[in-house]
Design a protein around this motif. Structure first.
Motif, mmCIF file in Angstrom:
data_model
loop_
_atom_site.group_PDB
_atom_site.id
_atom_site.type_symbol
_atom_site.label_atom_id
_atom_site.label_comp_id
_atom_site.label_asym_id
_atom_site.label_seq_id
_atom_site.Cartn_x
_atom_site.Cartn_y
_atom_site.Cartn_z
ATOM 1 N N PRO A 1 -5.815 1.395 3.168
ATOM 2 C CA PRO A 1 -4.220 0.663 2.753
ATOM 3 C C PRO A 1 -3.264 1.461 3.820
ATOM 4 O O PRO A 1 -2.296 0.603 4.025
ATOM 5 N N LYS A 2 -3.426 2.482 4.085
ATOM 6 C CA LYS A 2 -2.312 3.219 5.244
ATOM 7 C C LYS A 2 -2.392 2.219 6.552
ATOM 8 O O LYS A 2 -1.234 2.552 7.205
ATOM 9 N N LYS A 3 -3.433 1.616 6.849
ATOM 10 C CA LYS A 3 -3.629 0.828 8.159
ATOM 11 C C LYS A 3 -3.309 -0.649 7.755
ATOM 12 O O LYS A 3 -3.271 -1.180 8.762
ATOM 13 N N TRP A 4 -2.854 -0.937 6.658
ATOM 14 C CA TRP A 4 -2.401 -2.304 6.574
ATOM 15 C C TRP A 4 -1.056 -2.650 7.105
ATOM 16 O O TRP A 4 -0.249 -1.908 7.171
ATOM 17 N N GLU A 5 -0.896 -3.699 7.524
ATOM 18 C CA GLU A 5 0.290 -4.254 8.051
ATOM 19 C C GLU A 5 1.158 -4.535 6.608
ATOM 20 O O GLU A 5 0.519 -4.734 5.623
ATOM 21 N N GLU A 6 2.432 -4.208 6.668
ATOM 22 C CA GLU A 6 3.206 -4.245 5.647
ATOM 23 C C GLU A 6 3.419 -5.625 4.942
ATOM 24 O O GLU A 6 3.543 -6.631 5.648
ATOM 25 N N GLY A 7 3.102 -5.524 3.495
ATOM 26 C CA GLY A 7 3.013 -6.888 2.993
ATOM 27 C C GLY A 7 1.855 -7.554 2.969
ATOM 28 O O GLY A 7 1.594 -8.578 2.488
ATOM 29 N N LYS A 8 0.724 -6.986 3.701
ATOM 30 C CA LYS A 8 -0.427 -7.879 4.003
ATOM 31 C C LYS A 8 -1.736 -6.923 3.766
ATOM 32 O O LYS A 8 -1.919 -5.922 4.482
#
Length: 976
Positions: A373-380
Motif C-alpha cells: 500500500p505504501k507504493k499505491w498512488e493516492e486514492g487508487k
C-alpha cells in the motif's frame, strides 16, 4: 423379494420431507390393509429393529432418516439444537413413538453429537428453504447417491448436506431482481475433503438456478485437471460429458477425454438419460480434463442462454430454470484468466443477468492482493495480477457469488474489509468440522501434555545424534507396504490398498531434489531387501516399532516370518518400472504428467516421491504412509500446507510414520524444531477456530457479529513463524502480544505537558503503594563477575489496579504498547492469569542522581533520558535491573539473593518504574516537581508460570480502511 415393511416405511418417510410427522397416521393413510391396526405395525417394527442384523435395509433407511433429522441446523419443527438428545426426543415425540421403540432405535441409530460447521454470518434473506431445495433438486440427489455408493456413512453425507446448504442459503437468490454478490470463505483442514464440500455447493447452487460456475482450480495444470475430473465424475456426469452420444457406441467415445480413464464410465455418475430430456437441464463443460480455458467454445455463442420468455431477463424463474448451466474449471494463471475476461467482455448486457458462482480453491494462494500500500498512488488501489483479474470477474458479473476455500485462511482474513472490490468474506465465514476418520493434528501432537501416545505412535524425530534416519524411513516404507498387503489378503475392508507412497521433503531447491533422489536410489539398491541383512533390519523394526503401536482392531502378523512373502511383493511393487523414486519438483508441467504419478489413471502407485513446494499445496499424495520431512520456512500457512501426512488413512492409521527434523537450521544462527513448529501453527489454527465458535451462536435469532464487524484474530504462537508471507500481511494490524516472562519496555511517551501530567496522575495510586524504605536487590549473573545489585523502593498492587493505570495512559504511538495491554486485559478477563504485581522503583546511590517528590510521594530518583527518533526514547532501563524482575516473575531459576527469593510468587508480575526528565529538573519547595515535567516510564514482566494462562502468543487482525479507529503500525517495527 421386496420387503413390504421396507416399502411401506419408505413411502411413509418420503412423505415426511418437511420433518417428522405422526407415523401411525401416515401408515394408515398409505396402507391398503386397514384391518391391521397401526400399533401392531409399530410393535412389529420394534421387534424387527431388535432382531435386525448387519445390512438390514429397513434399519439402513431409518439410520439415514434419523441422522438427517439429527443434523438439520434449522428445523422449524424443533427448537432443540441439532446433534442433541433433545432434538432426537422431539423427533420421536412428533413421530408418536413410545419408550420401547425409542430405546430400540437409539441402540441401532445413536444420536450423532460431533460438532457441525461453525458459521459467522451477516443476516440474510431466507430464500433457500429445504422445500425450495427439494423442489428443484436434480444434481444434488445424484451426487448424494454417488457418495453413498462410494461408501460414505450416513453421518458424513448428512453432514455434507448441512454444510453445503449453509453456504448456498447465504448466497443471493438467483432470481432476485436486484443484483447482489455475496463474498464468503469456507475453512477446512489440510487434506480433509474440501473438494467434496464445494462439489456439493456447486450441485445445490446449479439446482437452485446458478447458470455459470467458474472454479479457480489451483495454479498448476495437474491440480486444475484433478478438480475438473472430480466435478465431471461426481457432478456433471456421463450424459453431459457425452452430450447425448450413446456410451455403448465405441465411435461416440472418440475424442472424449476419459476414454483412457480406468474409472470410465462405471464410477462416473449417470443421470439415467440426458437431464434436459428428464425434465431437468443440462450442464455444458467449457473446459475439459486436459484442456484449460482457451476461448469460449464456438465463440461467444457458448454463453447465449435460450429464454422461454424473451421479454424477461434470464434470472426470471420462467427463463432460469429451463436454461442449461455452464461450468468451467480454470487455472489461476494470468494469461488464462485474461482470455476469459476478454471473452466475457464481448458478451455484453446479458452478463448482468447471469447468476454466477465463483469457487476459488486454495483461495489464499495467488488470489490475495500482495502489492505494498505504501507504493499505491493516492486514492487508487494497486492489485497483484490474479487478485486484479478476480476483481474484474466480479465486476463483469454483478450477480456473481464468490466463495473461497482454504485450509490456511490467515491471508484471506487479512484482506481489507473496507475494499468492496476485493475478496474479504464480508457475508460469511464457515469453518468445517474435523471429519470422522481424519488424521490431523490431534493424531500427531499431544497438545497441552508433556509427551503422550500420539507423538510416541507416529512421530520419529531426526536429531543431530540420531543421524538422518533415512534408511530407517525407507525400511518403514517397505515394511508398511508389506503390512498393507498382509491386511488386504485377510479382507480388511479398506483393502486392497491401491496406492502406497512415501514423501521425502527436505528442500525447495530442484538441484537438491535430483541429488537426493540419486542418493535414495543408491540406498535402495544397497539395502539388501532380498538378503539376510535387509530382512533382519525389517524384522527388528517390526518388533521394536510396529508391533508396539499396532491397532488392536486390525490384523498384525505375530512374527516377521508371517510377513516375509508380503515384503517381497511390496519390494517388487515399489521397484516397478526400474526405479523406486520419482522426482516431483514442478520445474515444468511435464513433471506432473509422469504416468507413474497419476493416481487417477494408474492402477497402482507404489513410489517414493521426492519434491518441494509443488508437492505441498493442493496435490493429494494418495496412500501416503511414511513422510520424511526436514524443510524449513518462516510462514505458518506455507508450513501447514506442507503437512501432507494429514488426511484419511483407512485400514492403516497405525502404520503412518512421520520422520521430522527436530534441530534444523533456519538461517545462519537459528535452529528450529519442526515438530514444535507444526504444533505451534496447529495451535494458531485451533485458536482461530475457537474464536469463530465463540461468536457463532446467534442471540435472539440474530448473528452476534459479522466477519467485517470483528475481523477474525490470527494468532502466532511461535515467534520464528509468522502467520503468512510478509506481502500478504501489509493489511495486518498487531492486536495482542502475550509475552510471559519477557521484558517489555515501551518508549513512545507523549510530549505535551498536559498529557505527561495526566500520565503521572494515573500512576498516583501506585506511587502511594511504594514503601519509603530502601532495599538492596541482587540477581547474580553467574560467571560474569559483575555486581548487579541496586537499591530500590518496593510496593505491591493487584492486577485490576495496574490495568486501571495502563488503560488511562496516553501515548505518542498508541500501537506500540496496545498489543501488550490487550494481553493483560485478556489475562484479567479469564480470572486465572495474574494475582498481583510487585512494583520496583530503582534509586540512585551516587550524588549525581536527582531526587524529587512526585504527587507528594518520594523522594524518588529521576533518570535523565533523551528522545532519539521523533517522539520515541531509546533504551530507558539499565541492564542490571532486569535480572531481579525476570526472577520474581519466574523467568529465571535462582537469583542467589534471599530477599529477592522471598518476593517470588507463581502468579506475580513485576513493574519497574522510571520517572524521567528530559532536561535539568526544576524542583519546587520540598523537592517537588511539576508532573508536567516528568515522563513516567516503566517496564514490565508478566508472570512466566504456565498457570498464568499466558502462552507466548501474538495476534493480528485486518485493518478496515472504511473505519478510522484502527491503530496502524509500521510492519517492520511491529514485528514480534
Amino acid at each position: 423379494m421386496t420387503d413390504p415393511l421396507f416399502t411401506l416405511h419408505g413411502d411413509v418417510l418420503a412423505a415426511m420431507r418437511r420433518g417428522p410427522r405422526p407415523f401411525a397416521k401416515l401408515v394408515l393413510a398409505l396402507s391398503e390393509d386397514d384391518d391391521d391396526p397401526a400399533d401392531t405395525r409399530l410393535s412389529h417394527f420394534r421387534d424387527r429393529v431388535l432382531a435386525a442384523g448387519l445390512g438390514d435395509g429397513l434399519i439402513t433407511l431409518w439410520h439415514r432418516t434419523l441422522t438427517a433429522w439429527d443434523l438439520v441446523e434449522q428445523a422449524d419443527w424443533s427448537a432443540a439444537p441439532a446433534r442433541t438428545d433433545a432434538r432426537r426426543s422431539d423427533t420421536y415425540e412428533r413421530l408418536g413413538f413410545g419408550v420401547g421403540l425409542r430405546k430400540a432405535l437409539d441402540s441401532v441409530v445413536p444420536v450423532f453429537k460431533e460438532p457441525g460447521p461453525t458459521v459467522i454470518s451477516k443476516e440474510f434473506v431466507s430464500w433457500y428453504s429445504r422445500d425450495a431445495a427439494a423442489a428443484r433438486a436434480f444434481y444434488w440427489p445424484a451426487y448424494e447417491r454417488l457418495l453413498r455408493r462410494k461408501g460414505w456413512p450416513d453421518t458424513a453425507v448428512s453432514g455434507l448436506d448441512e454444510a453445503s446448504h449453509a453456504v448456498v442459503e447465504r448466497l443471493a437468490d438467483p432470481t432476485r431482481p436486484e443484483a447482489y454478490g455475496a463474498r464468503g470463505l469456507v475453512v477446512g483442514y489440510v487434506q480433509s475433503g474440501k473438494t467434496a464440500n464445494f462439489t456439493g455447493v456447486t450441485a445445490k447452487a446449479i439446482d437452485a438456478g446458478y447458470r455459470l460456475v467458474i472454479v479457480l482450480g489451483g495454479t498448476l495444470n495437474l491440480l486444475r485437471g484433478q478438480t475438473q475430473r472430480r466435478l465431471d465424475m461426481e457432478l456433471i456426469g456421463q450424459e453431459n460429458i457425452l452430450r447425448g452420444a450413446d456410451p455403448a457406441d465405441p465411435d461416440a467415445l472418440v475424442g472424449i477425454d476419459y476414454q483412457d480413464d480406468a474409472d470410465w464410465p462405471e464410477k462416473f455418475v449417470s443421470h439415467g438419460g440426458r437431464p434436459s430430456a428428464l425434465g431437468a437441464f443440462d450442464i455444458e463443460r467449457l473446459t475439459t480434463r486436459d484442456d484449460d480455458y482457451k476461448s469460449l467454445l464456438n465463440g461467444i455463442r457458448a454463453l447465449e442462454f435460450e429464454k422461454q420468455s424473451r421479454t424477461e431477463p434470464l434470472y426470471a424463474p420462467a427463463n432460469l430454470h429451463h436454461a442449461a448451466a455452464r461450468v468451467m474449471v480454470v487455472k489461476k494463471n494470468k494469461s488464462v484468466l485474461a482470455k476469459l475476461i476478454k471473452d466475457l467482455k464481448k458478451i455484453g448486457p446479458i452478463l448482468s443477468e447471469i447468476p454466477a458462482l465463483i469457487i476459488d480453491d486454495e483461495s489464499d494462494q495467488a488470489s490475495v492482493n500482495t502489492t505494498d500500500p505504501k507504493k499505491w498512488e493516492e486514492g487508487k488501489v494497486a492489485r497483484s495480477a490474479i487478485n486484479g483479474q478476480i476483481s474484474q470477474l466480479l465486476g463483469l458479473l454483478p450477480r456473481a457469488q464468490y466463495v473461497g476455500y482454504t485450509a490456511t485462511p490467515f491471508a484471506n482474513v487479512f484482506v481489507d474489509p473496507g475494499d468492496g472490490e476485493d475478496i474479504f468474506p464480508r457475508d460469511f465465514l464457515i469453518s468445517l468440522p474435523r471429519p470422522a476418520g481424519y488424521m490431523g493434528v490431534q493424531d500427531f501432537h499431544d497438545l497441552d501434555t508433556d509427551g503422550g501416545t500420539a507423538e510416541e505412535t507416529h512421530v520419529r524425530g531426526v536429531y543431530e545424534d540420531t543421524g538422518d534416519r533415512l534408511q530407517e524411513a525407507l525400511d518403514a516404507f517397505v515394511l508398511t507396504g508389506a503390512l498393507k498387503l498382509y491386511r488386504a489378503d485377510l479382507g480388511v475392508p479398506a483393502g486392497p490398498f491401491r496406492h502406497h507412497t512415501m514423501l521425502v521433503h527436505e528442500s525447495v531447491r530442484m538441484a537438491e531434489h535430483t541429488a537426493l533422489a540419486l542418493r535414495i536410489n543408491s540406498m535402495w539398491h544397497q539395502a539388501a531387501y532380498t538378503g539376510r541383512e535387509g530382512h533382519d533390519r525389517l524384522a527388528a523394526l517390526l518388533a521394536s516399532d510396529f508391533h508396539r503401536f499396532a491397532d488392536d482392531g486390525l490384523p498384525m502378523p505375530e512374527s516377521y516370518e508371517d510377513l516375509r512373502g508380503h515384503v517381497s511383493r511390496a519390494r517388487r511393487l515399489i521397484n516397478a518400472g526400474g526405479t523406486p523414486v520419482l522426482v516431483v519438483n514442478g520445474d515444468t508441467e511435464r513433471d506432473y504428467d509422469q504416468p507413474d504419478l497419476d493416481f487417477e489413471r494408474t492402477p497402482h502407485v507404489w513410489k517414493i516421491l521426492v519434491g518441494g513446494t509443488k508437492l505441498s499445496r493442493g496435490f493429494t499424495v494418495e496412500g501416503l504412509t511414511v513422510t520424511y520431512y526436514r524443510r524449513t520456512t518462516r510462514q505458518a500457512d506455507t508450513l501447514m500446507q506442507m503437512g501432507r501426512w494429514f488426511g484419511f488413512r483407512p485400514g492403516y492409521r497405525d502404520l503412518v510414520r512421520l520422520y521430522i527434523g527436530r534441530e534444523e537450521s533456519l538461517g545462519r544462527t537459528t535452529t528450529i524444531d519442526l515438530y514444535e513448529a507444526f504444533e505451534a501453527i496447529c495451535r494458531d489454527e485451533e485458536t482461530f477456530r475457537a474464536q469463530l465458535t465463540r461468536y457463532a451462536t446467534p442471540i435472539d435469532g440474530k448473528p452476534q457479529v459479522t466477519p467485517a464487524q470483528i475481523p477474525p484474530l490470527v494468532s502466532q504462537h511461535l515467534s520464528l513463524i509468522s502467520p503468512s508471507a510478509r506481502n500478504k500481511m501489509f493489511n495486518a494490524e498487531l492486536v495482542e502480544i502475550r509475552s510471559p516472562g519477557q521484558w517489555v519496555e515501551p518508549t513512545a511517551y507523549p510530549v505535551g505537558a498536559a498529557e505527561l501530567r495526566g500520565n503521572v496522575e494515573a500512576w498516583g495510586a501506585v506511587l502511594g503503594a511504594l514503601d519509603r524504605t530502601r532495599v538492596t536487590l541482587r540477581c547474580s549473573a553467574a560467571g560474569t563477575g559483575r555486581d548487579d545489585s541496586y537499591e530500590a523502593v518496593l510496593g505491591t498492587i493487584d492486577h485490576s489496579t495496574l490495568l486501571g493505570v495502563l488503560c488511562d495512559l496516553k501515548w505518542s504511538v498508541p500501537a506500540q504498547f496496545s498489543p501488550h495491554l490487550q494481553s493483560l486485559v485478556s489475562a484479567g478477563e479469564t480470572g486465572d492469569g495474574i494475582d498481583d504485581w510487585l512494583v520496583i522503583a530503582p534509586q540512585q546511590t551516587s550524588g549525581r542522581g536527582a531526587g524529587a517528590n512526585i504527587l507528594g510521594h518520594g523522594p524518588l530518583s529521576l533518570a535523565r533520558r533523551t528522545r532519539r527518533r521523533g517522539d520515541l526514547f531509546g533504551a530507558i532501563s539499565e541492564p542490571k535491573h532486569r535480572g531481579v524482575a525476570l526472577r520474581i516473575a519466574g523467568a529465571l531459576k535462582d537469583s542467589g539473593d534471599p530477599l529477592v527469593e522471598s518476593l517470588v510468587r507463581e502468579r506475580r508480575g513485576v513493574v519497574v518504574l522510571y520517572p524521567l526528565v528530559e532536561a535539568e529538573p526544576r524542583l519546587g519547595p520540598g523537592g517537588t516537581i511539576d508532573p508536567g515535567d516528568v515522563v513516567m516510564a516503566f517496564a514490565l514482566v508478566a508472570p512466566a508460570s504456565a498457570k498464568a494462562g499466558q502462552r507466548n502468543l501474538v495476534r493480528f487482525r485486518a485493518i478496515d480502511s472504511s473505519k478510522d479507529d484502527f491503530a496502524v503500525i509500521d510492519r517492520e517495527e511491529g514485528r514480534p
